[in-house]
Design a protein around this motif. Structure first.
Motif, mmCIF file in Angstrom:
data_model
loop_
_atom_site.group_PDB
_atom_site.id
_atom_site.type_symbol
_atom_site.label_atom_id
_atom_site.label_comp_id
_atom_site.label_asym_id
_atom_site.label_seq_id
_atom_site.Cartn_x
_atom_site.Cartn_y
_atom_site.Cartn_z
ATOM 1 N N PRO A 120 0.832 -1.215 0.000
ATOM 2 C CA PRO A 120 0.000 0.000 0.000
ATOM 3 C C PRO A 120 0.861 1.257 0.000
ATOM 4 C CG PRO A 120 -0.030 -1.044 2.156
ATOM 5 C CD PRO A 120 0.666 -1.996 1.233
ATOM 6 N N VAL A 121 0.324 2.309 -0.606
ATOM 7 C CA VAL A 121 1.046 3.573 -0.748
ATOM 8 C C VAL A 121 0.171 4.698 -0.205
ATOM 9 C CG1 VAL A 121 1.984 5.225 -2.415
ATOM 10 C CG2 VAL A 121 2.383 2.798 -2.734
ATOM 11 N N LYS A 122 0.797 5.674 0.429
ATOM 12 C CA LYS A 122 0.118 6.876 0.898
ATOM 13 C C LYS A 122 0.688 8.075 0.139
ATOM 14 C CE LYS A 122 -0.576 5.055 5.581
ATOM 15 N NZ LYS A 122 -0.278 5.268 7.018
ATOM 16 N N PRO A 123 0.097 8.437 -1.000
ATOM 17 C CA PRO A 123 0.664 9.522 -1.818
ATOM 18 C C PRO A 123 0.610 10.899 -1.184
ATOM 19 C CG PRO A 123 -0.848 8.144 -3.090
ATOM 20 C CD PRO A 123 -1.043 7.791 -1.658
ATOM 21 N N ASN A 124 -0.375 11.150 -0.320
ATOM 22 C CA ASN A 124 -0.580 12.513 0.173
ATOM 23 C C ASN A 124 -0.909 12.478 1.660
ATOM 24 O OD1 ASN A 124 -1.198 15.176 0.619
ATOM 25 N ND2 ASN A 124 -2.716 15.350 -1.007
ATOM 26 N N THR A 125 0.113 12.292 2.482
ATOM 27 C CA THR A 125 -0.105 12.173 3.930
ATOM 28 C C THR A 125 -0.426 13.504 4.591
ATOM 29 O OG1 THR A 125 2.283 12.353 4.283
ATOM 30 C CG2 THR A 125 1.349 10.134 4.141
ATOM 31 N N ARG A 126 -0.194 14.612 3.884
ATOM 32 C CA ARG A 126 -0.492 15.917 4.482
ATOM 33 C C ARG A 126 -1.987 16.133 4.664
ATOM 34 N NH1 ARG A 126 3.211 18.662 0.040
ATOM 35 N NH2 ARG A 126 1.564 17.603 -1.075
ATOM 36 N N VAL A 127 -2.781 15.679 3.688
ATOM 37 C CA VAL A 127 -4.228 15.833 3.773
ATOM 38 C C VAL A 127 -4.893 14.509 4.140
ATOM 39 C CG1 VAL A 127 -6.321 16.470 2.497
ATOM 40 C CG2 VAL A 127 -4.187 17.709 2.121
ATOM 41 N N TYR A 128 -4.309 13.402 3.667
ATOM 42 C CA TYR A 128 -4.864 12.080 3.909
ATOM 43 C C TYR A 128 -3.810 11.243 4.640
ATOM 44 C CZ TYR A 128 -7.517 13.884 -0.071
ATOM 45 O OH TYR A 128 -8.256 14.672 -0.918
ATOM 46 N N PRO A 129 -3.606 11.476 5.926
ATOM 47 C CA PRO A 129 -2.489 10.826 6.629
ATOM 48 C C PRO A 129 -2.566 9.310 6.649
ATOM 49 C CG PRO A 129 -3.963 11.938 8.172
ATOM 50 C CD PRO A 129 -4.361 12.377 6.809
ATOM 51 N N ASP A 130 -3.779 8.746 6.538
ATOM 52 C CA ASP A 130 -3.914 7.296 6.636
ATOM 53 C C ASP A 130 -4.517 6.668 5.386
ATOM 54 O OD1 ASP A 130 -2.965 7.196 9.348
ATOM 55 O OD2 ASP A 130 -4.905 8.045 9.946
ATOM 56 N N TYR A 187 1.058 6.106 -8.510
ATOM 57 C CA TYR A 187 1.991 6.057 -7.385
ATOM 58 C C TYR A 187 2.276 4.630 -6.911
ATOM 59 C CZ TYR A 187 2.408 11.034 -6.544
ATOM 60 O OH TYR A 187 2.729 12.372 -6.663
ATOM 61 N N ARG A 188 2.003 3.628 -7.728
ATOM 62 C CA ARG A 188 2.112 2.247 -7.267
ATOM 63 C C ARG A 188 3.543 1.719 -7.237
ATOM 64 N NH1 ARG A 188 -1.168 -0.380 -12.146
ATOM 65 N NH2 ARG A 188 -2.333 1.518 -11.688
ATOM 66 N N TYR A 189 4.480 2.383 -7.904
ATOM 67 C CA TYR A 189 5.830 1.826 -8.027
ATOM 68 C C TYR A 189 6.485 1.717 -6.655
ATOM 69 C CZ TYR A 189 10.232 0.670 -10.316
ATOM 70 O OH TYR A 189 11.357 0.012 -10.747
ATOM 71 N N ASP A 190 7.251 0.664 -6.469
ATOM 72 C CA ASP A 190 7.859 0.348 -5.175
ATOM 73 C C ASP A 190 9.091 1.216 -4.937
ATOM 74 O OD1 ASP A 190 8.596 -0.829 -2.816
ATOM 75 O OD2 ASP A 190 9.395 -2.648 -3.737
#
Length: 580
Positions: free
Chosen positions: A485-495, A526-529
């Motif tokens: 799993p990836v979190k592309p935007n933790t600033r607005v969507y932290p989880d 944003y799926r690339y490892d």
């Protein structure tokens, strides 16, 4: 331990700017990082296709010539290939079937479809602690399996083997199995299949690469390009090369670009307060303005509060060089207009959208020059979508008049936000981004450019007939199940995890073989490892026949640099310099 290839250093998190400089330009795709050369491990092989002259629309590609073999084909060598620092006796270490869990096989994705002239297939795995891989290709038409031993985490098929295979084994499954030698011993095999299409893909791709997430620094961003089959990318435009400054407007961001129909230029939205600009991507005239663009045209292009610009080959001639864009009255405008600009004279006007109560953003001009599809939205924020509603509408071009606005059935659902539309080269399909309306309503906290439709982990690519109909979710939205799993935007969507699949653009031609029509799309994901997450480019296929429409998993473009965040690709017939 298996040696990862093509991975760059980690970058720091983005520091979003407020309503100034160029950070809002990131919104049309999603934030990104840096750029260099991501070369696959291989025993040999080079790539490179020259660019062709610009054009517009789709004439269809000629089916490839399939060469039958006499008996079984001999494209795969009988002896294993030992490469990538593998020991010469590697084959002896893979006796038995193996019982440990198989490695995560991310390339090729199972069920993917390759254009006949595409970048040679690459195998890539994630196998922590592994020291050696056995890769096996099998095709029923081949006399031998292709067996490779490597201590790297990826291997790309030899170019000669690939070209021969693509000439012989077409529309038939080719299987890939990978076993690893790891800390728990020999693993079971992880498998996937792919198919080679009976048609080629054409054109060139130009994309926006960002280093370090800060687009306010002009040295951090650049346009790169390549032709189908090229194994390297080349720089095609830097910010400081853009010459359109005669109106006193400086350009500090060159993302969100689109191709002009002649393939010579890109059009894009500059930095705050968001003027449009044109700049050449041809080798001998990088950054130059078009010869027809005089002071009146520059003045019109560089008016404040524009958005994404779009063109049609049917309106790209002397006295009719038309660009269509949005026109806001301020940085945030829920009632932005859609305008046309004639760039020879500098004339411009509003396109009527009768019956549409909202504003307009992100237009796309049809290749036949008769229609405009756009995002009807109350969330036009500096020419892109922020927090709010979004649906796809079409209007007639009407010789610069516009007309009645019609919701696109299947892409104007109040339960969803639909945006970033793109006509297919024959104008039969529209690709677009889609989110649930609940996701589009997420309000940013302290970061004005990160909420709603911008850099949203839940974004997906869909398509719909341009005349309206049932929308189709592309299989390419889903990476292999083992992808972390990836979190592309933790600033607005932290989880919130997701892939932020975005900004799909079609190839410039439709391939035709029998009653099947082959469409190719490029998009960012944003799926690339890689850590921290960075947008990377993927390609996928849509095949339509008289009785069905099929979509396919994604193919990673391993010629891009993994250390940059790569977004907003344009796929057209660009006049790029040849790559040898």
């Amino acid at each position: 331990m298996i040696s990862p290839r093509g991975r760059g250093p980690a970058s720091s998190p983005a520091e979003a700017a407020a309503l100034s400089v160029t950070v809002a330009l990131l919104a049309a795709a999603g934030v990104g990082c840096a750029f260099s050369s991501n070369q696959a491990t291989s025993s040999s092989g080079t790539g490179g296709h020259g660019a062709s002259s610009g054009s517009s629309g789709s004439s269809g590609t000629t089916p490839v010539v399939i060469t039958p073999c006499t008996g079984k084909c001999s494209d795969f060598p009988s002896a294993p290939i030992v490469t990538g620092n593998a020991a010469s006796n590697a084959a002896s270490m893979f006796g038995g079937s193996g019982s440990a869990a198989g490695p995560c096989l991310t390339e090729p994705e199972d069920g993917s479809l390759f254009p006949n002239n595409w970048l040679r297939p690459r195998v890539k795995v994630s196998a922590p602690g592994a020291t050696l891989l056995e890769i096996r290709f099998h095709a029923d038409m081949e006399a031998n399996d292709l067996v490779v031993y490597t201590a790297q985490d990826n291997w790309a098929m030899d170019n000669v083997i690939w070209k021969n295979l693509a000439a012989h084994v077409v529309n038939l499954p080719i299987s890939v199995s990978v076993r690893a030698l790891g800390p728990s011993g020999l693993t079971a095999a992880s498998t996937a299949t792919f198919t080679v299409a009976p048609v080629e893909a054409g054109g060139q791709m130009v994309y926006w690469a960002l280093r370090g997430f800060d687009a306010s620094n002009s040295d951090n961003e650049e346009l790169f390009g390549f032709s189908v089959g090229d194994e390297t990318v080349q720089s095609v435009l830097k910010v400081l090369e853009v010459q359109q400054t005669s109106s006193g407007v400086s350009v500090g961001c060159i993302g969100c670009h689109t191709a002009t129909p002649d393939g010579s230029f890109v059009g894009f939205t500059g930095n705050y307060p968001w003027p449009n600009a044109l700049a050449s991507v041809e080798g001998g005239s990088r950054g130059a303005m078009p010869s027809f663009l005089g002071a009146p045209g520059v003045t019109t292009l560089t008016e404040d509060w524009h958005g994404i610009i779009t063109f049609s080959g049917q309106h790209w001639a002397a006295g009719d060089h038309i660009g269509i864009t949005s026109q806001s009255s301020d940085a945030v405008d829920p009632r932005a207009n859609l305008i046309w600009m004639e760039m020879d004279s500098g004339a411009s006007g509003v396109l009527a959208r009768t019956g549409d109560p909202a504003g307009a953003a992100a237009p796309n001009f049809s290749h036949d020059g008769t229609r405009v599809v756009y995002t009807s939205t109350n969330a036009n924020q500096d020419g892109r979508m922020g927090v709010g509603t979004a649906d796809l509408y079409t209007i007639p071009y009407g010789d610069r008049a516009g007309g009645a606005a019609t919701p696109v059935a299947g892409a104007a659902d109040a339960a969803f936000a639909e945006y970033y539309p793109a006509f297919s080269p024959d104008d039969q399909l529209i690709a677009f981004n889609r989110l649930t309306q609940a996701d589009a309503n997420v309000t940013p906290t302290g970061e004005p450019y990160d909420g709603g439709m911008y850099l949203n982990p839940a974004a997906e690519v869909w398509m719909v007939p341009s005349a309206g109909g049932d929308a189709v979710r592309l299989r390419a939205n889903d990476p292999p199940a083992c992808t972390p799993p990836v979190k592309p935007n933790t600033r607005v969507y932290p989880d919130k995890t997701g892939w932020d699949n975005s900004w799909a653009k079609w190839s410039p031609e439709v391939g035709v073989a029998g009653d099947s029509h082959y469409y190719w799309l490029i998009f960012s994901s944003y799926r690339y490892d890689v850590s921290p997450p960075r947008g990377q480019l993927y390609m996928t296929a849509v095949v339509r026949s008289e009785i069905r429409t099929d979509t396919y998993p994604a193919i990673y473009l391993w010629n891009q640099d993994v250390t940059t965040s790569n977004h907003t690709p344009a796929w057209d017939v660009f006049k790029l310099p040849r790559v040898d």
